[in-house]
Design a protein around this motif. Structure first.
Motif, PDB file in Angstrom:
ATOM      1  N   LEU A   1      -5.458  -1.351   7.594  1.00 47.20           N
ATOM      2  CA  LEU A   1      -5.897  -1.659   6.229  1.00 47.20           C
ATOM      3  C   LEU A   1      -5.485  -3.081   5.879  1.00 47.20           C
ATOM      4  O   LEU A   1      -4.423  -3.557   6.291  1.00 47.20           O
ATOM      5  CB  LEU A   1      -5.247  -0.690   5.233  1.00 47.20           C
ATOM      6  N   CYS A   2      -6.329  -3.749   5.116  1.00 45.71           N
ATOM      7  CA  CYS A   2      -5.996  -5.104   4.670  1.00 45.71           C
ATOM      8  C   CYS A   2      -4.776  -5.027   3.746  1.00 45.71           C
ATOM      9  O   CYS A   2      -4.772  -4.261   2.782  1.00 45.71           O
ATOM     10  CB  CYS A   2      -7.179  -5.717   3.915  1.00 45.71           C
ATOM     11  N   PRO A   3      -3.718  -5.821   4.010  1.00 39.26           N
ATOM     12  CA  PRO A   3      -2.516  -5.763   3.166  1.00 39.26           C
ATOM     13  C   PRO A   3      -2.778  -6.260   1.749  1.00 39.26           C
ATOM     14  O   PRO A   3      -2.016  -5.959   0.834  1.00 39.26           O
ATOM     15  CB  PRO A   3      -1.522  -6.681   3.900  1.00 39.26           C
ATOM     16  N   THR A   4      -3.858  -7.000   1.550  1.00 37.55           N
ATOM     17  CA  THR A   4      -4.154  -7.534   0.211  1.00 37.55           C
ATOM     18  C   THR A   4      -5.062  -6.603  -0.587  1.00 37.55           C
ATOM     19  O   THR A   4      -4.754  -6.244  -1.732  1.00 37.55           O
ATOM     20  CB  THR A   4      -4.815  -8.929   0.322  1.00 37.55           C
ATOM     21  N   CYS A   5      -6.187  -6.199   0.006  1.00 37.99           N
ATOM     22  CA  CYS A   5      -7.159  -5.441  -0.802  1.00 37.99           C
ATOM     23  C   CYS A   5      -7.271  -3.975  -0.357  1.00 37.99           C
ATOM     24  O   CYS A   5      -8.077  -3.226  -0.911  1.00 37.99           O
ATOM     25  CB  CYS A   5      -8.533  -6.126  -0.770  1.00 37.99           C
ATOM     26  N   ASP A   6      -6.485  -3.610   0.667  1.00 36.87           N
ATOM     27  CA  ASP A   6      -6.359  -2.204   1.041  1.00 36.87           C
ATOM     28  C   ASP A   6      -7.657  -1.581   1.571  1.00 36.87           C
ATOM     29  O   ASP A   6      -7.857  -0.375   1.463  1.00 36.87           O
ATOM     30  CB  ASP A   6      -5.844  -1.399  -0.168  1.00 36.87           C
ATOM     31  N   THR A   7      -8.570  -2.381   2.097  1.00 37.34           N
ATOM     32  CA  THR A   7      -9.793  -1.823   2.690  1.00 37.34           C
ATOM     33  C   THR A   7      -9.732  -1.969   4.214  1.00 37.34           C
ATOM     34  O   THR A   7      -8.986  -2.799   4.741  1.00 37.34           O
ATOM     35  CB  THR A   7     -11.055  -2.550   2.197  1.00 37.34           C
ATOM     36  N   THR A   8     -10.552  -1.182   4.883  1.00 37.25           N
ATOM     37  CA  THR A   8     -10.672  -1.350   6.337  1.00 37.25           C
ATOM     38  C   THR A   8     -11.712  -2.437   6.596  1.00 37.25           C
ATOM     39  O   THR A   8     -12.285  -2.992   5.666  1.00 37.25           O
ATOM     40  CB  THR A   8     -11.144  -0.044   7.008  1.00 37.25           C
TER      41      THR A   8
ATOM     42  N   GLU B   1      -8.879 -11.306  10.160  1.00 36.77           N
ATOM     43  CA  GLU B   1      -9.590 -11.669   8.934  1.00 36.77           C
ATOM     44  C   GLU B   1     -10.030 -10.420   8.173  1.00 36.77           C
ATOM     45  O   GLU B   1     -10.427  -9.433   8.784  1.00 36.77           O
ATOM     46  CB  GLU B   1     -10.856 -12.469   9.265  1.00 36.77           C
ATOM     47  N   CYS B   2      -9.984 -10.511   6.847  1.00 45.46           N
ATOM     48  CA  CYS B   2     -10.554  -9.455   6.023  1.00 45.46           C
ATOM     49  C   CYS B   2     -11.876  -9.960   5.477  1.00 45.46           C
ATOM     50  O   CYS B   2     -11.913 -10.959   4.747  1.00 45.46           O
ATOM     51  CB  CYS B   2      -9.615  -9.090   4.880  1.00 45.46           C
ATOM     52  N   THR B   3     -12.949  -9.269   5.846  1.00 51.55           N
ATOM     53  CA  THR B   3     -14.263  -9.729   5.400  1.00 51.55           C
ATOM     54  C   THR B   3     -14.509  -9.356   3.933  1.00 51.55           C
ATOM     55  O   THR B   3     -15.427  -9.871   3.316  1.00 51.55           O
ATOM     56  CB  THR B   3     -15.373  -9.114   6.278  1.00 51.55           C
ATOM     57  N   THR B   4     -13.674  -8.483   3.381  1.00 54.14           N
ATOM     58  CA  THR B   4     -13.862  -8.083   1.984  1.00 54.14           C
ATOM     59  C   THR B   4     -13.253  -9.101   1.022  1.00 54.14           C
ATOM     60  O   THR B   4     -13.924  -9.593   0.117  1.00 54.14           O
ATOM     61  CB  THR B   4     -13.233  -6.696   1.732  1.00 54.14           C
ATOM     62  N   CYS B   5     -11.968  -9.434   1.241  1.00 54.84           N
ATOM     63  CA  CYS B   5     -11.298 -10.306   0.269  1.00 54.84           C
ATOM     64  C   CYS B   5     -11.101 -11.733   0.788  1.00 54.84           C
ATOM     65  O   CYS B   5     -10.654 -12.601   0.043  1.00 54.84           O
ATOM     66  CB  CYS B   5      -9.951  -9.715  -0.140  1.00 54.84           C
ATOM     67  N   GLY B   6     -11.420 -11.968   2.060  1.00 56.87           N
ATOM     68  CA  GLY B   6     -11.278 -13.327   2.600  1.00 56.87           C
ATOM     69  C   GLY B   6      -9.863 -13.634   3.074  1.00 56.87           C
ATOM     70  O   GLY B   6      -9.565 -14.776   3.420  1.00 56.87           O
TER      71      GLY B   6
HETATM   72 ZN   LIG Z   1      -8.777  -7.758   2.188  1.00 51.57          ZN
END
Ligand SMILES: [Zn+2]
Length: 190
Positions: free
Chosen positions: A148-155, A171-176
């Motif tokens: 899970l993204c440590p910032t926005c908690d999405t996969t 990289e997190c493609t959701t929150c950048g």
């Molecule tokens: Zn994220």
């Protein structure tokens, strides 16, 4: 480096790998074309063609037709490669240094604003995608499963495989968000 800079640097590594594959394909095609031309030339020099030309003379339209067009086949991969280099030079022309445009872009990344780094990443990804679609090779992305993204908690975290180990970025493609892989692993271990 900021997340935007980390992502831009990783994207340039992907592009570098795509361009290396393109160059290999262009060289391969050049060899094929050279072999085809050599075959065509030896056919034209063979006794059969020689006799036909001797019989028909310079005015023989058949002999003339055989000589002309087959010797030239355009290397489409070299053409694509040249087009991409022109595009890269156009973007890198104001950057300092004497190295190639990709090297200059990569050296400039740590000094870029986030907006400029994002622009560089999108530019690199656009050319990278175009080259890979043309070559029919897979995108340089690996999905990081179950994390899970440590910032926005999405996969949906991804990592490019082209950068050297110490420059790989998750990289997190959701929150950048973006983290150096090695640092992320250290923080998990700690
Ligand atoms: Zn994220």
């Amino acid at each position: 480096m900021t997340p935007a800079q980390l992502r831009a640097r990783a994207a340039l590594w992907s592009l570098r790998a795509a361009l290396a594959a393109l160059e290999a394909r262009a060289l391969d095609e050049a060899q094929h074309i050279a072999a085809e031309e050599a075959t065509t030339r030896s056919l034209l020099k063979s006794p059969t063609w020689g006799r036909r030309r001797a019989l028909g003379g310079h005015a023989d339209p058949v002999a003339g037709a055989i000589d002309a067009p087959e010797l030239v086949r355009v290397n489409q991969w070299s053409k694509t490669q040249a087009d991409v280099i022109v595009e890269l030079r156009g973007v890198a022309e104001h950057l300092p240094g004497l190295a190639g445009p990709l090297d200059r872009l990569q050296a400039a990344v740590p000094h870029m604003s986030d907006r400029m780094a994002d622009g560089t990443r999108l530019f690199a990804d656009r050319i990278d995608g175009r080259v890979r679609r043309k070559l029919v090779i897979h995108a340089d992305r690996l999905l990081v499963p179950r994390a899970l993204c440590p910032t926005c908690d999405t996969t949906g975290l991804t990592m490019r495989l082209s950068p050297p180990a110490e420059e790989r970025v998750i990289e997190c493609t959701t929150c950048g968000g973006a983290w150096l892989r090695n640092e992320a692993l250290r923080s998990v271990a700690a």
